[in-house]
Design a protein around this motif. Structure first.
Motif, PDB file in Angstrom:
ATOM      1  N   GLY A 138       0.212   8.510  -0.491  1.00 42.03           N
ATOM      2  CA  GLY A 138      -0.655   9.092   0.526  1.00 42.03           C
ATOM      3  C   GLY A 138      -1.519   8.926   0.903  1.00 42.03           C
ATOM      4  N   TRP A 143      -3.714   8.081  -1.206  1.00 42.92           N
ATOM      5  CA  TRP A 143      -5.051   7.557  -2.322  1.00 42.92           C
ATOM      6  C   TRP A 143      -4.809   6.059  -2.819  1.00 42.92           C
ATOM      7  CZ3 TRP A 143      -9.145  10.834  -0.918  1.00 42.92           C
ATOM      8  CH2 TRP A 143      -8.713  12.059  -0.475  1.00 42.92           C
ATOM      9  N   LEU A 144      -5.504   5.163  -3.545  1.00 40.86           N
ATOM     10  CA  LEU A 144      -5.765   4.247  -4.229  1.00 40.86           C
ATOM     11  C   LEU A 144      -5.460   5.217  -5.392  1.00 40.86           C
ATOM     12  CD1 LEU A 144      -8.973   2.431  -2.565  1.00 40.86           C
ATOM     13  CD2 LEU A 144      -6.513   1.936  -2.274  1.00 40.86           C
ATOM     14  N   ARG A 145      -5.084   4.199  -6.151  1.00 42.80           N
ATOM     15  CA  ARG A 145      -4.671   4.780  -8.073  1.00 42.80           C
ATOM     16  C   ARG A 145      -5.387   3.156  -8.616  1.00 42.80           C
ATOM     17  NH1 ARG A 145      -0.346   7.407  -9.680  1.00 42.80           N
ATOM     18  NH2 ARG A 145      -0.103   9.344  -6.938  1.00 42.80           N
ATOM     19  N   ARG A 173     -11.684   5.716  -0.995  1.00 44.58           N
ATOM     20  CA  ARG A 173     -11.049   6.717  -1.828  1.00 44.58           C
ATOM     21  C   ARG A 173      -9.556   5.974  -1.582  1.00 44.58           C
ATOM     22  NH1 ARG A 173     -13.629   4.704  -5.325  1.00 44.58           N
ATOM     23  NH2 ARG A 173     -14.517   6.059  -7.603  1.00 44.58           N
ATOM     24  N   THR A 174      -9.163   5.803   0.202  1.00 43.33           N
ATOM     25  CA  THR A 174      -7.899   5.240   0.250  1.00 43.33           C
ATOM     26  C   THR A 174      -8.044   4.377   1.106  1.00 43.33           C
ATOM     27  OG1 THR A 174      -8.592   5.729   2.924  1.00 43.33           O
ATOM     28  CG2 THR A 174      -8.193   8.010   1.354  1.00 43.33           C
ATOM     29  N   THR A 175      -6.450   4.119   1.155  1.00 44.98           N
ATOM     30  CA  THR A 175      -6.088   2.830   1.735  1.00 44.98           C
ATOM     31  C   THR A 175      -6.501   2.498   2.997  1.00 44.98           C
ATOM     32  OG1 THR A 175      -3.807   3.491   2.366  1.00 44.98           O
ATOM     33  CG2 THR A 175      -4.050   2.623   0.402  1.00 44.98           C
ATOM     34  N   HIS A 212       1.328  -1.143  -0.264  1.00 43.59           N
ATOM     35  CA  HIS A 212       0.062  -0.232  -0.539  1.00 43.59           C
ATOM     36  C   HIS A 212       1.255   1.846  -0.225  1.00 43.59           C
ATOM     37  CE1 HIS A 212      -3.974  -1.654   1.848  1.00 43.59           C
ATOM     38  NE2 HIS A 212      -3.782  -1.644   0.505  1.00 43.59           N
ATOM     39  N   LEU A 259     -14.680   9.989   0.201  1.00 42.40           N
ATOM     40  CA  LEU A 259     -12.752   9.494   0.011  1.00 42.40           C
ATOM     41  C   LEU A 259     -12.345   8.916   1.019  1.00 42.40           C
ATOM     42  CD1 LEU A 259     -12.298  13.066  -0.323  1.00 42.40           C
ATOM     43  CD2 LEU A 259     -13.218  11.307  -2.182  1.00 42.40           C
ATOM     44  N   LEU A 260     -12.597   8.888   2.062  1.00 41.80           N
ATOM     45  CA  LEU A 260     -11.430   7.895   3.355  1.00 41.80           C
ATOM     46  C   LEU A 260     -11.878   6.535   3.225  1.00 41.80           C
ATOM     47  CD1 LEU A 260     -11.808   9.388   6.415  1.00 41.80           C
ATOM     48  CD2 LEU A 260     -10.018   8.896   5.012  1.00 41.80           C
ATOM     49  N   PHE A 300       0.084   3.323  -3.116  1.00 44.62           N
ATOM     50  CA  PHE A 300      -0.706   3.572  -3.020  1.00 44.62           C
ATOM     51  C   PHE A 300       0.312   5.250  -1.916  1.00 44.62           C
ATOM     52  CE2 PHE A 300      -3.837   0.258  -3.150  1.00 44.62           C
ATOM     53  CZ  PHE A 300      -3.782   0.080  -4.002  1.00 44.62           C
TER      54      PHE A 300
END
Lengths: 503, 340
Positions: free
Chosen positions: A365, A367-369, B189-191, A359, B185-186, A363
């Motif tokens: 920061g 943020w998922l890419r 869209r985030t890990t 991760h 978003l958390l 990714f």
């Protein structure tokens, strides 16, 4: 001699495509201790489960006292006087000894009055017969492991068991506890009970058993009186076949030391004083019987159960590995044995499983890419030939071998310095097995250090540059690769030059 | 591979649930609009918004907690504690509303941290931990007010947060939308969201992948505490008073909204937009009953019925599909077992 107490004829049993038993004959007489011996996966557990009624054989017959038994389910087995003592006692820890015994022996009917005096007297009588100094009122959780085992045996006796199966009963016993157990077993034998005794410890078999049957690849390869056979002959029977050259040849020359363990240990999991080195481009095998501490050692190296003794060095530098996260950061990857519970998250897509350990890198920061993730997953799906509907396919839709490849890919993407593989080809079809072997070769050629835990002796011998053999929670010897299977087996069983004085 | 068709089923099923829920919300709106003449007005819509913001905020932060396989029963009590601490700081401590709010938010985060550390360090089950803090927080709130004290007479500038409009909509709606956006978003869209989901499916699996299980779990509970404090401040501003019983039972409404929104109580599955729909369905129902001149008591019955209906509406097609698939597989001659 009268008809044998138990007679198994031409038993076969398959699980999916794997043939666990292929025509096994076995006989047990009253008043006999009959040992069952074989490598991991030779079919011992399947045989036991058929005798206890947990599995039904695909074909073959079972006869008791010369009378053929139609179907044997757990209830019938119990009624016929077959009882099994497992390694781990299966008692209710919060209940007393007599309650546990009563639960096994008394018929269940609502509203029945409990006769506590009768319960206590029966428990006391049964324990007396075993010569066990256990109070019927004692709570089971306060009892030691061997005492709990005796309670199990008391239950079996109370149920009128004539056939007792014991699966590695001494695995967690001290020497004096073992001797007491052996006395009980001899007493049972004198009373005409037939005992099937499973153990990896050859000296126990020679001191206790009248006869021994060796299983190999689901077949019986011979039954011998223990007085008529010696240890080397038994080991030869267990290993049997010659190695066929299906393994890719080792191409790499081991380089500098990548991973070193010094006197490593973790008391709670029984691993102690383990020292070894693995070099770049080398495959170090870890062989040993079930319970020898191989997976436990892997869990220490990967920080799942951090070491409480000794140290781990990575390229010469001391590494404090207190969690899997720290292990990953140090460049250690671990493909666990139980891939369905630990290796992949079955409900999540292939792509998400593959990137799970990187991760921070993929990714930045947090943020998922999705594009990047998908591209990487597609690369590895192609490289490892993972058969799936695509990166979005969830893990549970894949076959076992393909799940294993996803589990492998998760660690390959981390570009680890050390990769620990725990039974990587167990339950994997032949084609995937060969692919995994070739992959391991390629990785070592790229300079990775690999630790390969396997119960498949041919795999250990075929794949490994050196073979560490574990027994009783420690590394007892390190043998050269391409060695003789008998030597590995002898070391794993505690025979030969490494035997020492331990029981 | 033969498993291809089944695997797309799960994601489609989750999607279907949100469509079902959207339809429920639309039907509710149409029905109440037809029976209650004042229901469809803008003023009433704002009323619905104002009344659902606090529970809504709790539902937003409850979503990742439930997805992680946990639960937080203490959020309603924490709302009460934060409300009285805010009132106490302002009235007796001489703090400005802004300073009191800042301290209250910090208190919320610390309280969430207490839950988090008990759950991650001591590995106690979230249900037990937050059942304990549920009583603890409420008890502290009652101790501060001696069970009777009520804080009122807040300045108008502060009450505007709960009662006035800003840019044409209720002031607190801006905060709600902001929190909802950040949470979406958390989670999606985030890990952090990815990790929470993995933990919900399999904590051991997540640990074996080297994911920071403890830290991520802790962060969702701390976040929940922080937002519960925000909800307390908005609650106080809306009602113009802070009492120890503020937010009683809110945690259960929040959980209802989350589960109604399609989040699995077993962890792993769930979306934030589902939760938003869940909040809307409950809020519209409660408001609409008044306009339809139906007894308020019907709200509880109907909310419960809605929850059970929506859940079975999602599960029944899945069971149906599974049965059909089984039937399709069954009549085929028992083929020799192939390697798994």
């Amino acid at each position: 001699m009268s008809a044998p107490l138990l007679q198994l004829r031409q038993l076969t049993k398959s699980f999916g495509g794997a043939r666990a038993l292929r025509g096994v004959d076995f006989e047990l007489h009253a008043g006999e201790v009959h040992a069952l011996l074989g490598e991991n996966g030779a079919g011992k557990s399947t045989l036991i489960k058929i005798v206890t009624g947990a599995h039904q054989p695909d074909s073959g017959s079972i006869a008791l006292d010369g009378h053929r038994v139609g179907t044997l389910d757990p209830a019938t087995a119990h009624a016929l006087g077959i009882a099994c003592i497992y390694q781990q006692p299966a008692l209710f820890p919060a209940l007393s000894v007599m309650e546990n015994i009563a639960l096994r022996l008394e018929p269940v009917s609502p509203g029945r009055r409990v006769d506590w005096r009768q319960r206590r007297d029966r428990a006391a009588a049964l324990l007396q017969r075993l010569g066990a100094n256990i109070q019927p009122d004692a709570t089971v959780s306060t009892l030691s492991m061997p005492a709990q085992q005796l309670v199990e045996i008391a239950c079996a006796l109370g149920a009128g068991a004539r056939i007792l199966l014991m699966d590695e009963p001494t695995a967690s016993l001290t020497q004096s506890e073992q001797l007491r157990l052996f006395a009980v077993i001899r007493e049972l034998r004198r009373n005409g009970v037939g005992i099937i005794y499973i153990s990896h410890r050859l000296e126990e078999i020679f001191s206790l058993a009248d006869r021994v049957t060796v299983l190999r690849d689901g077949q019986s390869v011979g039954t011998h009186a223990t007085s008529a056979i010696d240890e080397p002959a038994l080991i030869r029977l267990m290993v049997g076949r010659e190695l066929t050259q299906i393994y890719p040849p080792a191409g790499s020359v081991p380089g500098r030391v990548i991973l070193a363990a010094r006197e490593l240990g973790h008391a709670a999991s029984g691993v102690h004083h383990v020292s070894f080195e693995v070099r770049a481009g080398e495959v170090l095998g870890l062989a040993g019987m079930v319970g020898a501490g191989r997976t436990e050692l892997a869990r220490i190296l990967f920080g799942l159960t951090p070491a409480d003794a000794g140290e781990i060095l990575l390229e010469g530098k001391r590494a404090a590995i207190r969690s899997p996260r720290e292990a990953v950061a140090e460049g250690i990857g671990y493909v666990p044995e139980d891939r369905r519970r630990h290796g992949v998250i079955l409900e999540m897509p292939v792509a998400e499983n593959m990137t799970m350990a990187i991760h921070p890198r993929i990714f930045p920061g947090g943020w998922l890419r999705f594009g990047r993730e998908r591209a990487l997953a597609l690369d590895y799906i192609r490289a490892l030939d993972v058969k799936c509907a695509g990166p979005e396919a969830v893990g549970s839709s894949l076959s076992g071998g393909n799940q294993q490849k996803v589990s492998l890919a998760r660690w390959l993407v981390t570009k680890p310095r050390v990769l620990i593989l725990d039974e990587p080809t167990q339950g994997v079809d032949v084609a995937a097995k060969g692919e995994i072997h070739r992959l391991v070769r390629r990785l070592t050629q790229e300079g990775m250090a690999v630790v390969l835990i396997s119960s498949d002796l041919t795999e250990v011998i075929g794949m490994c540059d050196r073979i560490g053999v574990m027994r009783g929670g420690t590394l007892v010897s390190i043998l050269p690769g391409r060695t003789d299977a008998h030597a590995v087996m002898a070391a794993a069983l505690g025979q030969g030059p490494m035997a020492g004085g331990s029981a | 591979m033969s498993q291809t068709p089944s695997q797309s089923g799960s994601s489609k099923g989750a999607l279907r649930h949100e469509w079902v829920l959207l339809m429920v919300v639309a039907l509710e709106w149409l029905y109440f609009n037809s029976v209650g003449p004042r229901f469809g007005t803008l003023e009433n819509s704002f009323d619905i918004l104002r009344h659902s913001v606090e529970i809504g905020l709790l539902a937003l932060v409850m979503t990742p907690i439930i997805i992680s396989g946990g639960i937080d029963l203490s959020l309603g009590s924490l709302l009460g504690l934060c409300a009285v601490v805010f009132g106490k700081l302002w009235r007796d401590g001489g703090f400005s509303p802004a300073a009191a709010a800042t301290c209250t938010l910090a208190l919320g985060a610390v309280a969430g941290g207490l839950n988090a550390s008990l759950i991650t360090w001591l590995r106690l089950p979230p249900l037990i931990v937050t059942l304990g803090t549920y009583s603890l927080f409420r008890g502290l709130a009652e101790a501060i007010t001696h069970g009777a004290d009520t804080f009122t007479n807040f300045p108008d500038a502060f009450l505007a947060l709960g009662q006035e409009r800003f840019l044409g909509v209720p002031t607190q709606a801006h905060l709600f939308i902001l929190v909802a956006g950040v949470m979406w978003l958390l989670l999606h869209r985030t890990t952090l969201g990815r990790t929470v989901r993995a933990i919900g499916f399999s904590p051991e699996g997540a640990r074996h992948a080297g994911l920071p299980v403890g830290r991520r779990l802790a962060s969702v509970y701390v976040l929940a505490g922080l937002i519960a404090a925000l909800a307390a401040i908005i609650y106080t501003a809306r009602l113009g008073q802070a009492r120890a019983d503020a937010g009683t039972g809110y945690e259960l409404f929040a959980i209802t909204a989350v589960v109604l929104g399609g989040t699995s109580i077993f962890g792993g599955i769930g979306t934030l937009h589902g939760t938003l729909l869940g909040i809307a369905a409950i809020a519209i129902l409660n408001n609409g009953l008044v306009h339809a001149r139906l007894p308020r008591e019907a709200a509880g019955v109907l909310t419960g019925a809605l929850l059970l209906l929506a859940l079975s509406g999602t599960v029944i097609p899945q069971l149906w599909n599974a049965r059909r698939a089984r039937r399709r597989r069954h009549p085929a001659p028992a083929s020799p077992s192939s390697p798994p």
